[in-house]
Design a protein around this motif. Structure first.
Motif, PDB file in Angstrom:
ATOM      1  N   CYS A  56       0.838  -1.200   0.000  1.00  0.00           N
ATOM      2  CA  CYS A  56       0.000   0.000   0.000  1.00  0.00           C
ATOM      3  C   CYS A  56       0.871   1.247   0.000  1.00  0.00           C
ATOM      4  N   PHE A  57       0.359   2.288  -0.644  1.00  0.00           N
ATOM      5  CA  PHE A  57       1.051   3.575  -0.699  1.00  0.00           C
ATOM      6  C   PHE A  57       0.035   4.687  -0.482  1.00  0.00           C
TER       7      PHE A  57
ATOM      8  N   LEU B 226       4.051   7.759  -1.116  1.00  0.00           N
ATOM      9  CA  LEU B 226       4.999   6.978  -0.316  1.00  0.00           C
ATOM     10  C   LEU B 226       4.475   5.584  -0.006  1.00  0.00           C
ATOM     11  N   LEU B 227       5.331   4.585  -0.238  1.00  0.00           N
ATOM     12  CA  LEU B 227       5.005   3.201   0.095  1.00  0.00           C
ATOM     13  C   LEU B 227       4.998   3.063   1.609  1.00  0.00           C
ATOM     14  N   VAL B 228       3.862   2.643   2.174  1.00  0.00           N
ATOM     15  CA  VAL B 228       3.727   2.552   3.627  1.00  0.00           C
ATOM     16  C   VAL B 228       3.592   1.120   4.120  1.00  0.00           C
ATOM     17  N   ALA B 229       3.358   0.178   3.226  1.00  0.00           N
ATOM     18  CA  ALA B 229       3.242  -1.227   3.637  1.00  0.00           C
ATOM     19  C   ALA B 229       3.643  -2.131   2.486  1.00  0.00           C
ATOM     20  N   ASN B 230       4.367  -3.215   2.849  1.00  0.00           N
ATOM     21  CA  ASN B 230       4.810  -4.184   1.859  1.00  0.00           C
ATOM     22  C   ASN B 230       5.255  -5.436   2.604  1.00  0.00           C
ATOM     23  N   ALA B 231       4.714  -6.578   2.235  1.00  0.00           N
ATOM     24  CA  ALA B 231       5.035  -7.822   2.923  1.00  0.00           C
ATOM     25  C   ALA B 231       6.179  -8.613   2.278  1.00  0.00           C
TER      26      ALA B 231
ATOM     27  N   ASP C 240       8.711   7.032  -2.789  1.00  0.00           N
ATOM     28  CA  ASP C 240       7.580   7.386  -3.645  1.00  0.00           C
ATOM     29  C   ASP C 240       7.402   6.308  -4.718  1.00  0.00           C
ATOM     30  N   VAL C 241       6.258   5.653  -4.698  1.00  0.00           N
ATOM     31  CA  VAL C 241       5.976   4.573  -5.634  1.00  0.00           C
ATOM     32  C   VAL C 241       6.076   5.047  -7.093  1.00  0.00           C
ATOM     33  N   ARG C 242       5.827   6.320  -7.313  1.00  0.00           N
ATOM     34  CA  ARG C 242       5.858   6.850  -8.678  1.00  0.00           C
ATOM     35  C   ARG C 242       7.261   6.862  -9.273  1.00  0.00           C
TER      36      ARG C 242
ATOM     37  N   LEU D 275       1.229   1.991 -11.395  1.00  0.00           N
ATOM     38  CA  LEU D 275       0.587   1.526 -10.165  1.00  0.00           C
ATOM     39  C   LEU D 275      -0.209   2.658  -9.527  1.00  0.00           C
ATOM     40  N   TYR D 276       0.430   3.815  -9.411  1.00  0.00           N
ATOM     41  CA  TYR D 276      -0.199   4.978  -8.778  1.00  0.00           C
ATOM     42  C   TYR D 276      -1.455   5.404  -9.538  1.00  0.00           C
TER      43      TYR D 276
END
Length: 153
Positions: A68-69, A75-80, A91-93, A107-108
């Motif tokens: 999740c971003f 900003l990417l705030v979660a990643n497993a 920044d995911v972008r 993605l964004y």
């Protein structure tokens, strides 16, 4: 005889569980995980993001996991996925793969409330092998976040 039967059964179970643990997920698996993620975020956003980052509560199954971003700043705030944990807070972008494909903006842009859209790119799978491979992520928007769950092709 009983001993052979028990050893055989345990061996079969070990194969079954090892296959399930490292099984390659499907588009249906990714969609189910995305739906679980969205429901959990709606119930408790902070707790869910924490669980995703800690790989808790079933947010990493084989090679299926959410990320999740923030829609506000990207900003990417979660990643497993441990193989891309270094991207947290970025920044995911700006994300691109080793071939130079700038996939982050896709993605964004595809994270839209009430829609599930698919974005294809490359990413390393969770696990020891850090090779970048083709992947497709299903993405949506919920509670100010863009969230996705991908499956490897």
């Amino acid at each position: 005889m009983f001993r052979k039967l028990v050893i055989g059964a345990l061996g079969a179970m070990a194969v079954l569980f090892s296959t399930a643990a490292f099984a390659q997920g499907t588009a249906a698996d990714a969609k189910a995980m995305l739906e679980k993620t969205v429901a959990a975020i709606k119930a408790d956003k902070a707790k869910t993001l924490d669980q995703i980052n800690k790989d808790e509560n079933g947010f990493l199954v084989g090679d299926i996991y959410p990320f999740c971003f923030n829609l506000s700043d990207g900003l990417l705030v979660a990643n497993a996925n441990l193989n891309v944990k270094q991207l947290l807070g970025k920044d995911v972008r700006t994300f691109k793969d080793p071939t130079g494909d700038l996939y982050g903006p896709r993605l964004y842009d595809e994270a839209k409330e009430g829609q599930i859209n698919e974005v294809s790119y490359m990413s390393p799978k969770p696990g020891a092998d850090k090779t970048w491979v083709p992947k497709a992520s299903l993405v949506t928007a919920v509670a100010g976040l863009g969230c996705g769950v991908g499956y490897y092709k």
